[in-house]
Every structure is written in C-alpha cells, then in structure tokens.
Write a protein that holds these residues in place. Sequence first.
Motif, PDB file in Angstrom:
ATOM      1  N   ILE A 169      61.305  50.979   0.239  1.00 45.23           N
ATOM      2  CA  ILE A 169      61.030  49.917   1.208  1.00 45.23           C
ATOM      3  C   ILE A 169      59.652  50.230   1.753  1.00 45.23           C
ATOM      4  O   ILE A 169      59.443  51.240   2.446  1.00 45.23           O
ATOM      5  N   ILE A 170      58.670  49.393   1.419  1.00 44.95           N
ATOM      6  CA  ILE A 170      57.273  49.688   1.738  1.00 44.95           C
ATOM      7  C   ILE A 170      56.871  48.946   3.007  1.00 44.95           C
ATOM      8  O   ILE A 170      56.920  47.717   3.078  1.00 44.95           O
ATOM      9  N   LEU A 171      56.474  49.711   4.006  1.00 45.66           N
ATOM     10  CA  LEU A 171      56.040  49.171   5.296  1.00 45.66           C
ATOM     11  C   LEU A 171      54.567  49.478   5.499  1.00 45.66           C
ATOM     12  O   LEU A 171      53.990  50.328   4.810  1.00 45.66           O
ATOM     13  N   GLY A 172      53.950  48.814   6.462  1.00 40.60           N
ATOM     14  CA  GLY A 172      52.543  49.054   6.748  1.00 40.60           C
ATOM     15  C   GLY A 172      52.282  49.122   8.234  1.00 40.60           C
ATOM     16  O   GLY A 172      53.116  48.719   9.052  1.00 40.60           O
ATOM     17  N   THR A 173      51.121  49.640   8.588  1.00 42.53           N
ATOM     18  CA  THR A 173      50.666  49.617   9.984  1.00 42.53           C
ATOM     19  C   THR A 173      49.149  49.587  10.003  1.00 42.53           C
ATOM     20  O   THR A 173      48.492  50.243   9.186  1.00 42.53           O
ATOM     21  N   SER A 174      48.593  48.802  10.899  1.00 41.12           N
ATOM     22  CA  SER A 174      47.155  48.793  11.158  1.00 41.12           C
ATOM     23  C   SER A 174      46.958  49.407  12.535  1.00 41.12           C
ATOM     24  O   SER A 174      47.489  48.917  13.532  1.00 41.12           O
ATOM     25  N   THR A 175      46.218  50.505  12.568  1.00 42.61           N
ATOM     26  CA  THR A 175      46.140  51.270  13.807  1.00 42.61           C
ATOM     27  C   THR A 175      44.795  51.974  13.923  1.00 42.61           C
ATOM     28  O   THR A 175      43.995  51.967  12.983  1.00 42.61           O
ATOM     29  N   ALA A 176      44.546  52.587  15.057  1.00 46.40           N
ATOM     30  CA  ALA A 176      43.286  53.308  15.286  1.00 46.40           C
ATOM     31  C   ALA A 176      43.427  54.738  14.784  1.00 46.40           C
ATOM     32  O   ALA A 176      44.074  55.553  15.427  1.00 46.40           O
ATOM     33  N   MET A 177      42.821  55.037  13.645  1.00 44.73           N
ATOM     34  CA  MET A 177      42.808  56.399  13.122  1.00 44.73           C
ATOM     35  C   MET A 177      41.448  57.052  13.292  1.00 44.73           C
ATOM     36  O   MET A 177      41.255  58.228  13.002  1.00 44.73           O
ATOM     37  N   SER A 197      47.187  58.111  15.453  1.00 44.39           N
ATOM     38  CA  SER A 197      47.744  59.191  14.631  1.00 44.39           C
ATOM     39  C   SER A 197      49.084  59.680  15.182  1.00 44.39           C
ATOM     40  O   SER A 197      50.007  59.984  14.417  1.00 44.39           O
ATOM     41  N   ASN A 198      49.235  59.729  16.503  1.00 42.78           N
ATOM     42  CA  ASN A 198      50.502  60.166  17.089  1.00 42.78           C
ATOM     43  C   ASN A 198      51.605  59.129  16.887  1.00 42.78           C
ATOM     44  O   ASN A 198      52.770  59.478  16.643  1.00 42.78           O
ATOM     45  N   MET A 199      51.252  57.855  16.987  1.00 39.70           N
ATOM     46  CA  MET A 199      52.244  56.804  16.733  1.00 39.70           C
ATOM     47  C   MET A 199      52.730  56.890  15.290  1.00 39.70           C
ATOM     48  O   MET A 199      53.940  56.814  15.018  1.00 39.70           O
ATOM     49  N   VAL A 200      51.809  57.064  14.368  1.00 43.87           N
ATOM     50  CA  VAL A 200      52.163  57.183  12.954  1.00 43.87           C
ATOM     51  C   VAL A 200      53.027  58.412  12.717  1.00 43.87           C
ATOM     52  O   VAL A 200      54.024  58.368  11.994  1.00 43.87           O
ATOM     53  N   PHE A 247      49.396  53.199  28.001  1.00 41.45           N
ATOM     54  CA  PHE A 247      48.471  53.119  26.874  1.00 41.45           C
ATOM     55  C   PHE A 247      47.289  54.076  27.044  1.00 41.45           C
ATOM     56  O   PHE A 247      46.529  54.311  26.097  1.00 41.45           O
ATOM     57  N   VAL A 248      47.132  54.649  28.214  1.00 40.76           N
ATOM     58  CA  VAL A 248      46.044  55.590  28.449  1.00 40.76           C
ATOM     59  C   VAL A 248      46.109  56.760  27.468  1.00 40.76           C
ATOM     60  O   VAL A 248      45.081  57.363  27.143  1.00 40.76           O
ATOM     61  N   GLY A 249      47.301  57.086  26.988  1.00 36.85           N
ATOM     62  CA  GLY A 249      47.456  58.253  26.118  1.00 36.85           C
ATOM     63  C   GLY A 249      47.648  59.493  26.974  1.00 36.85           C
ATOM     64  O   GLY A 249      46.701  60.209  27.293  1.00 36.85           O
ATOM     65  N   SER A 250      48.894  59.753  27.347  1.00 37.87           N
ATOM     66  CA  SER A 250      49.183  60.763  28.370  1.00 37.87           C
ATOM     67  C   SER A 250      48.699  62.156  27.993  1.00 37.87           C
ATOM     68  O   SER A 250      48.057  62.847  28.790  1.00 37.87           O
ATOM     69  N   GLU A 251      49.013  62.606  26.770  1.00 42.59           N
ATOM     70  CA  GLU A 251      48.621  63.954  26.364  1.00 42.59           C
ATOM     71  C   GLU A 251      47.100  64.072  26.277  1.00 42.59           C
ATOM     72  O   GLU A 251      46.518  65.092  26.644  1.00 42.59           O
ATOM     73  N   PHE A 300      54.492  61.676  24.377  1.00 44.13           N
ATOM     74  CA  PHE A 300      55.049  60.357  24.679  1.00 44.13           C
ATOM     75  C   PHE A 300      54.796  59.364  23.553  1.00 44.13           C
ATOM     76  O   PHE A 300      55.674  58.569  23.196  1.00 44.13           O
ATOM     77  N   VAL A 301      53.600  59.365  22.978  1.00 46.28           N
ATOM     78  CA  VAL A 301      53.261  58.352  21.971  1.00 46.28           C
ATOM     79  C   VAL A 301      54.047  58.577  20.684  1.00 46.28           C
ATOM     80  O   VAL A 301      54.589  57.630  20.105  1.00 46.28           O
ATOM     81  N   SER A 302      54.119  59.812  20.213  1.00 46.17           N
ATOM     82  CA  SER A 302      54.884  60.065  18.985  1.00 46.17           C
ATOM     83  C   SER A 302      56.375  59.818  19.215  1.00 46.17           C
ATOM     84  O   SER A 302      57.084  59.380  18.301  1.00 46.17           O
ATOM     85  N   LEU A 303      56.865  60.051  20.443  1.00 45.59           N
ATOM     86  CA  LEU A 303      58.257  59.716  20.752  1.00 45.59           C
ATOM     87  C   LEU A 303      58.465  58.208  20.670  1.00 45.59           C
ATOM     88  O   LEU A 303      59.481  57.735  20.137  1.00 45.59           O
ATOM     89  N   GLU A 304      57.517  57.433  21.171  1.00 48.27           N
ATOM     90  CA  GLU A 304      57.620  55.981  21.072  1.00 48.27           C
ATOM     91  C   GLU A 304      57.647  55.539  19.613  1.00 48.27           C
ATOM     92  O   GLU A 304      58.434  54.668  19.231  1.00 48.27           O
ATOM     93  N   GLY A 305      56.800  56.133  18.787  1.00 47.01           N
ATOM     94  CA  GLY A 305      56.795  55.801  17.366  1.00 47.01           C
ATOM     95  C   GLY A 305      58.125  56.123  16.709  1.00 47.01           C
ATOM     96  O   GLY A 305      58.643  55.351  15.889  1.00 47.01           O
ATOM     97  N   PHE A 306      58.706  57.271  17.067  1.00 47.57           N
ATOM     98  CA  PHE A 306      59.996  57.695  16.513  1.00 47.57           C
ATOM     99  C   PHE A 306      61.100  56.705  16.883  1.00 47.57           C
ATOM    100  O   PHE A 306      61.891  56.284  16.037  1.00 47.57           O
ATOM    101  N   LEU A 307      61.161  56.304  18.148  1.00 44.82           N
ATOM    102  CA  LEU A 307      62.202  55.383  18.612  1.00 44.82           C
ATOM    103  C   LEU A 307      62.021  53.986  18.016  1.00 44.82           C
ATOM    104  O   LEU A 307      62.999  53.306  17.687  1.00 44.82           O
ATOM    105  N   ALA A 308      60.763  53.559  17.874  1.00 48.96           N
ATOM    106  CA  ALA A 308      60.507  52.262  17.241  1.00 48.96           C
ATOM    107  C   ALA A 308      61.031  52.259  15.813  1.00 48.96           C
ATOM    108  O   ALA A 308      61.678  51.301  15.368  1.00 48.96           O
TER     109      ALA A 308
END
Length: 793
Positions: free
Chosen positions: A427-435, A444-447, A659-663, A714-722
């Motif tokens: 199952i091929i998914l995609g994302t457009s993000t700021a790398m 990168s943390n969301m991914v 969205f500030v990016g806590s870490e 926080f951001v990678s946790l959000e990505g995991f839950l999504a």
Amino acid sequence: MSDEGFNNRASEEETVDEFPPVDISQEETVDEIPPININEIDKTMIGADSGAEKSGNQPVGPSADKAAAWIGRQLGKYQITGLLGQGGMGVVYQAHDSTIERDVAIKLLPAELASDKKMLDRFLAEAKAAGRLTHPHVVSIHEISQEGDVYFIVMELMTGGSADDHLESIGPYSPLEATRIIADACEGLMVAHTSGLVHRDIKPGNLLQSKHGTIKVADFGLAKRVIQQSQQLTQDGQLIGTPYFMSPEQCESKTVDNRSDIYSLGATYYTLLTGDHPYEDAGSIVQIMYAHCHADVLDPRDVDSKIPDKCAAIIQKAMAKKPDDRYQTAEEMLTDLKAVETQSERYGDTKVLNQDELKDVSKRKNETSHLQGKIFNAVIFTVTFLLLTLVPYYFWTNREQHETTGQPSKASPANQPLAQGITADKIILGTSTAMTGANKELGSNMVMGMQACFKSVNASGGIGGRNLELIVKDDGYEPDQAHKNMHQLFEGDKVFAVIGNVGTPTAEVTVPYANENKYLFFAPLTGARSLRRDPPDRYVFNLRASYADETEAMVHYFVEKKRVSPDKIAVFAQNDSFGDDGFAGVAKALEKYKIQPENILRVGYDRNTTQITEAVKTIEQNQDRVEALIMVATFKPAALMVQQIKDRKLNIQVAAVSFVGSELLAQQFKEMGADYAEDVIVTQVVPYYLSSASGVLRYRAAMKKFYPLSKPGFVSLEGFLAAECFVEGLKKTVSSGEALTTENVIDSLEQIKNLDLGIGPIINFGPSRHQASNRVWGTILDKKAQYKELEMQ
C-alpha cells in the motif's frame, strides 16, 4: 592600512597584480617569502609584539606564551576556567558567569588594539554592531566590556568544535554534510549583510558547531577593521590573516562588499568537500594571492571526481573573479545549496548523484527498457491468447448463472482491479513535507513518527498481507513546490493517499488539488481553518486540534488564570495563512471579552526568514499595552522574539502554538542560554511524549526499536498517532471484505467510533465529523529548557 591598495607611496610596496608567478630556479628572493603554514597563521597574534614596541607601552593583554597564565583569574563577574584557543584576533577562554550560572567564551583583545585609541574605538563600534546580530546561525555576542586596561568580548560558548577541527581530525565532509554547513552559514550571512556588516574572514575555522549540532558563523564584525590595517606583507614576507579564503578584491586591497564574503564562502565550501585549501600549491603567500586574482577558478572534481556537478557549479559561481559574476546575495547562493540538499526524494536517502552516476543510472534504465520490451511482447501474446479463449467462456457461464438466478453476479474484491497505490504486496502512500529549510526538523520528525508506526505494522504482517510504503517529497515549506509534489505523488508515483503533510501555506494549495481529484488527504500537521469546514470536505481528515482550539486555550489561561487584561494580549504571527489562522483564533477567543480584531496588536515576520527587528521595535514601543504575547510562529523566530523580550526586560508572558516545534524551540533556547526558556508556554495537540499513557508507551517502544538514535518528541508522536488512525481505517476496510479503494477507505474511516488509542480523548469520525480530537494540552519550559506539564483549564 587604507583601502587604497598595496601601492602605499611611503613603503613603495607593489600591488598583487604586479607579482607574476615566481620561477624558483631564477628568483633569488623567493626564499625570503617562506611557504605559508595555515596553522601558524591562525595562531599568530596581530602585532602583539610590534604594537607594544611602537607605542612604548607595556601590553596588558595576554601574549601567546602567557595565555595559560590567565586561567583561574577573575575578569569582572567571569571566572576564567580554561583556554579555548588563540588566533589573529586575540586569545579565547572559557569562563563561567556565576550570576546566571552560564558558561561563556571570552575573547581578550590583543595589545595592539588596546594601545591604539583610534583603532580601539573603531573596533568596538564594529563589535557593538555585530553584537546586535541575533540569529540561530550566528554566534551571539553577550557583552563587550573592560576591566582595567583589558578589553574583552563575552560570547556564546560553542563546544562542538569548528569545521576546521573536523577537517584536521577526520578529513573532508560528504557532499550533503558540506552543503548543509554552507547553507547554515549562508543564513547567518544573510542577516549580517542585511544589517550592513561584511564579515571579511569567512573560513572553516570560523564555522563553529554547538553541542547540539547547529552550525554558527563566528567573529562577525570582529575582523573588519583589523584586517583593513593588517592585510599587508611585513618585511619578512608574512601576511596577517588567512589568504587561502580571501577574495580577489581583498588580495588587492580594494573596497569589499557582501560579495567578498560570498567568494570566501565558496572557497570554504571547496575545502570542506576536498580537504584542500584553495590554491595551496601556488607557493608563497604572494603567489596564493595572485592565484586568487588571476588563476582559473577551482573545480573540486579535479581533487575528487565523485563530488557532484551541482556542488562544483556553486563553487565556480561563488568564486568568480569578478564580483558581478558571483552570486549577488547569500540568499541566491542558499537557493542553489538547497537544490543540492533536495536531490534525495525518499526519506533517509542521502545520496547525491554526480554526473557519471547519473549516466550509469540512465544506462541501466536503457538496458532494463530493452529487456522489458522483450518481456512485454511475450506478455502481449499470452494475454491475447487468454482473452480469445477465456472471455467467451466467462460471458457464457455468466449468462447461464443470470438465467438461473435472475441476479447479476457480484465480483469479489480479489477479482476486482486494484486501485492506484495498491499492489499485491504494498500500500503506497505519500507525503509532501519540509525536509530542508527552516522547518526541516518538523518534516523529518513527522515522517519518523509515521514510519515508526508503519514499520511496526509491517513487522506484524502488514494490512491483509500488504506492507505500507511511504514516499517522501521535500517542499521546503513552500506552497508552489508542495503543489508540484502532490502532482508528482499522485500522477507520477501513483500513491494511494497522502498523509502527514506539513504546514498551512502548503495546505492552502494542496487541499484544493486533493478535493478536485478526489484524493485522500489525511492528518496534515496544521491547525488551519481551511481544512476544517462545516460540513467537512469528504477527502480531508484531521487528527490534531485546530489553531482556534489552541489559541482559545491560551486566551483562557492568560485571562482567567493569570489575570491578564484581555485588551493587553498581542499576537506575533507569520505573515501568511498560518499566521492569519492563528490571529483569527485569538480574535475569536477575545470576542467574548468584547475585544474587536482591529484593536489587537499584531506584529510578524515573513515565512522562512528570521527578520523580526520591526516586530520587536513595535512591541517595545507599545509595551504598556502588552502583558501577554501569543506566538503563531516557527521555532527560530519564536526563540529570537523571546530572547529580545527578555534582553529588554519587558514584562511580557509568552505562549506559542504547537507548530512552533517544541523540541526545536527548547534546543534553540539551550544554545542561546537555557534561562531564556523559563516560563515560555507551548500548547500541544498530543499528550506529553514522556508520559506513561498506553499510547505514548507504545509509541516510545516503536521509536526505540526502529529509530534508536532519535529522541522522542511531540511531532514524531503526532506522526505516529496519525498513522495509527489511518491504519485503523485500512484494517476496517479489509475486514469488511471491501476492496481497498479511496471511497471504501473513507467510508471505513467515517465508521470509526470510540477508538481508544490510549492518549486520553476517544476518537470518533463520521460523515459530518472528520476531526479526531479537539483536545489541547499545556506545557511550560523551565530554566533548564525542559518541558513540564501545565494545567491550562
């Protein structure tokens, strides 16, 4: 020495243009100009001895041989604790400020400067100008002071060493590493040039690394006046300075501008990639300077053929002999550097191909195409045969079944054609993000969080035997690129859906594309209103709370718990749709207190910049009407704003949306001085990543297994839950016996009721509800820049 050139009539010295290459066999005077030794030049004190002799005064600053004797001494409120280094601009010590319990670097100025009042005054003026520079990629100057006859500058302590240290101990950087270092330096130069400062001494030794890995430019403004005076040959042929990285106009003692720094940055890039100093084989100092002015522009591929063509092209443009032929601004150079960084489109792939490797790839593609052609012909023959024999049989048997039952036959999912992005095993998914760019860590943390979930699912057998694959495309947080990425993902890569896209400005253009083409757009990292319509867009689902939810929580906390007057809440917001959304949320929350939007003070900055000077000035001018500041900003501008507020001793409470990016914000404060972080509030849309909630424990276990070197956040946790929410929709579709199509998966997502992921709120979707959670959590930073949970209700 003035900017007129080397042809000073008093000394009858010649200009560099008059020094042709020297033939050692024919020149008797060559031995009088010894070969240059970069290590010796970097450790030479500017006039430390000669200055004292000329003035007749005894120098009070440290000399090279007595530098260590200062360790243990008290200099004002600073206790000198160690020697960091010594160079042309003075001796640098590590010291401790007991007032705020902070370690700093202190540079003691050389005796020549201290003994020449005119020179000292000019030098201090430049140092003060440099001290006003505030940027994540510039080493901060905390204080310029005097203790008796000793003048010193207190600076941010950088403990990660310099790029020069890396070159000496390890060797050249990889193309990607070197490119990122120079890109960071470009960002630092941009703010200096905007402020009217020219560095004049860019080199690997002045690119320092913090303990957190951030590259910062050191000695802004500190070398400017001194180099003007000292950039000349002495009687024994020595040159004070670092001629390997000097621009042609510096070598000729002509007037320099920003483009001189561009040349030096290009020369530094060359050294980071090759490990060699520019024109180091030219011979003497004068010959090196002559080469800078007249020799062919350097090509790093002559040293290492594997260096990418794009890197070589950047160096050749930056090091053009004529300033008009170079990049005209650091921003122009940064654009090309980012293009090198974005060569890799798949997450985790850091390979940058050179021209030869690209040819190899093309060759392999041609060979593959030839083989595929043969296979294709065989397949066509077989398919044609089967169609001619089986299709008539299918229609005959189907007709018999219809005549017997009176009902049309229903094909099972296994017999239906597979949807786009669905293969027999993927199952091929995609994302457009700021790398890349200012928000690359968010992307990168969301991914990483999403991948941690997908890898866990794949390790357990996947979704109905299919593994989840994520294709990542970098948009640099720029809308135009995000739109191109969406088109490529769906039309080129043929993905099934996109998940976890980052940013509001990018969503403004990608969501309409998804809706128009009926593509599933799941759980972006944004709280924008445009993604939360009532009733909701069928193809858009959100995990996180909105910016309106976050700002409402902030306003409630400030007014009801901290007793801030509602009319004294101001907004610092990015000048785009992200900032507009946050401001609208504040305005809506203040409506209940009868505050009109036009009466709310708003200041801001432009996206992907850190230019906050005007915003700070406006807040300072209106400090009597600002008791709390809500920041709808990314981490660098937010940290700089807090720093400026606290440096000016303004009594203003601050809070930032998630969205500030806590870490990243906390890390930035640690580099500035952790005390800046104290009492800064950040709202969150997921629970604290170190909590013991079941869902958080599951996330941390996955991160530890698949990304053991990365810290939770926080951001990678959000990505995991999504990703977990999306996986639930896929599982429901498969278990229902329906085919994996966009419409079927959306129907399954809308049937999710009472989903408990172990994070607190229970997740419910429906045809009229595409918002998983409206919950907002509060966190607050302490004086060590560490997060604590904060009750905001």
